[in-house]
Design an enzyme around this catalytic site. Sequence first.
Site, PDB file in Angstrom:
ATOM      1  N   TYR A 111       1.946 -10.070  -1.203  1.00  0.00           N
ATOM      2  CA  TYR A 111       0.598 -10.258  -0.702  1.00  0.00           C
ATOM      3  C   TYR A 111       0.010  -8.689  -0.952  1.00  0.00           C
ATOM      4  O   TYR A 111       0.629  -7.742  -0.408  1.00  0.00           O
ATOM      5  CB  TYR A 111       0.436 -10.857   0.430  1.00  0.00           C
ATOM      6  N   TRP A 113      -3.694  -5.947  -2.118  1.00  0.00           N
ATOM      7  CA  TRP A 113      -4.858  -5.361  -2.964  1.00  0.00           C
ATOM      8  C   TRP A 113      -4.674  -4.230  -3.852  1.00  0.00           C
ATOM      9  O   TRP A 113      -5.327  -3.360  -3.957  1.00  0.00           O
ATOM     10  CB  TRP A 113      -6.131  -4.880  -2.123  1.00  0.00           C
TER      11      TRP A 113
END
Length: 773
Positions: A111, A113
């Site tokens: 996980y 960005w």
Amino acid sequence: MATDLRPHTSHWGAFSAEVRDGTIVAIRPYERDADPSPILGNIEASVRHRTRIAQPMIRAGWLDRGPGADARRGAEAFVPVSWEAATKLLAAELRRVIDAEGPAAIYAGSYGWGSAGRFHHAQSQLHRFLNCLGGYTRSVNSYSMGASAVIFPHVIGMRGHEELLLRATTWPVIVSNTRLVVSFGGIPLKNTAVEAGGLSRHQVRDHLREAAARGVEFVLFSPLRDDLAEFLPVEWHALVPGTDVAVMLALAHVLITEGLHDRAFLDRYCVGFERFERYVLGRDDGRPKTPEWAASLSGIPAEALCALARRMADRRTLVTVSWSLQRADHGEQVPWMGLVLAAMLGQIGLPGGGFGFGYGSVQRMGAPTYLGLPALPQGRNGVDAFIPVARISDMLLHPGEPFEYNGQQLRYPSVRLVYWTGGNPFHHHQDLARLRRAFSRPDTIVVHDPFWTAMARAADVVLPSTMTLERNDIGGSLHDPCLVAMHQAVPPYAQARNDYDTYAALASALGVAEQFTEGRSERHWLRYLYEQWREGLVALDVALPPFEEFWRAGFLELPRTGGDEVLFEEFRAAPERAPLDTPSGRIEVFSQTVDGFGYDDCAGHPTWYEPAEWLGSPKAERFPLLLIANNPRTRLHSQLDVGGFSRGSKIRDREPIRMHPADAARRGIGDGDVVRVFNDRGSCLAGAVLSLEVRQGVVQLSTGAWYDPLDPGDPEAMCVHGNPNVLTRDKGTSTLAQGCTGQHSLVDVERWTDPVPPLTVLDPPRTERREAL
């Protein structure tokens, strides 16, 4: 000296990098962005920071003792190796795990960005590679919306949930039609600096200013005043954190008992209101959810709640709920109850009325829709196993054990290898001592990262990745009008490689090179993805320039695909022709499906549940302050915490913690003091900032400071930098969604009187040189 401007973008804004003789000397915001984010100020100093990973590294203990569970991860030295050696070792380990345990033994939820680019998107690259090998155990949902992603499909259907996130009522409609915004959790401008994939205009500040000029009223329920902009005329109710549902129930009680709810709307567009009404009036549990009842929990006067309920029924009202409120015990209840409250007003589907979810959580909420974007195909995952994303510690600590999720009976897979790229779970996950113990369990942990983050330091195999400015890509998002040709600005740092090239080498060693690369280089992929996308737009009568023309231009303005939006307008106009995809076709105030699961922590309608940790719980006698661990204003999550803007916010190199002056005075704490924040799970140092914009009894410490334990060998060690996740609780929101609950924790704070320990996280870890590696 030669100077060049290279177009580029990031999750926090489009820009051009000014390059002089191979060095970035300035970051210039996109010329059409009237309100660029100061987070751009983190980029320049980060590109060549000393925490960059210079070459492939292998943990010394993994080299010496081989794969296996090891509590010494994070404390041992690393051995520099060549790319050839690292590729050979990792390919052999992947083959060993797959042959012995199958691809489900690899966890690649990974996980984060990591990149705004469409091709070099970190998780897409990893998933494509592992799918060539048979697949991987995946994660579902997100840390931001782990609860709402499960409850809303039951309440408004999957399509309704997608509409809520992608077709929210647009800001011009709100400005023109809304008279009252009742905001639970606020619309914090700091979060609107960010959009997944990038953005070229930051416009929410201007929309809010225009709304204020038009006379829109704002009511804020939050313990933090700056959850709404300081220039807005705000009626601030500094409620006890975790009591939003109680407040909403009291507003509902007033609407019902005074006959102010829209019975015709509820009858036509909703199902199950009668069951919920019985609960609000206390007919089954003997506890009416009156304003007086809510006042005893929330600290908000009953008369203020009565007056507000009447105002809400009297004018066009938008009820908004921030994403953050679901990151707590029973996080499913707040968004569900917010939607039901809006339904009771009967304004869902009307311009400027109804419900909004996530305004101020990212830039896109309330923005118009542009074009879908190119994306790297990931292939098919041949593994069915998954976990809710916030249950990673549970999975690693309890392999094979049963767990429940959304009506399913599942088992945690037995994971032998964790593969992480483009993210830092030491930012996102809770109870870092427990996470560190969990990370001691697998045979092998592999990390790709540009920097020596905590996750890289906890790995066995560490491979240096490029930053976006060291490669070419295409950036943009569905709700932004600009597609950006992300030109490489500088050469890769030291031996850093693009992840694509790393996977291509591994794929070659494992015999799946053609399947992974399809014979394309980075440039070939960019051209292919763009042209495939461009050709697909012809059916929409959209003509865009060829790839080479786009690449030369750098910034390509895109057409809108629709006008202003009103959420659920079609459903309101014709519920029979445009039903929701729920079992009833309507809004499920009471969900027979959820009720049928029989969970004692998530009933069939919105319900007040007492949180495990709040200012009204017995534990507050030992830890009398409620910590809010929210998103930072100086960076995206933990990205580029080494950058200038983020470092400039620190107090004596520690993450700032805000507290009310009265709470500080009782503890002998002054503005700028270094303090110790602690509870029964852990402790960290932080720098005190005294503020009247924080409710008494509450402290606020943002997430994202790079985890820096005083003793790297001790999972329980104090973090000397200020990462609040040493304090947060690792438990699911409920049996239904199993989402993240990291927003609220009980703590205490004391002035730190010992010498302040130096930070080590701003320097690389120990290395030891060996021959022929």
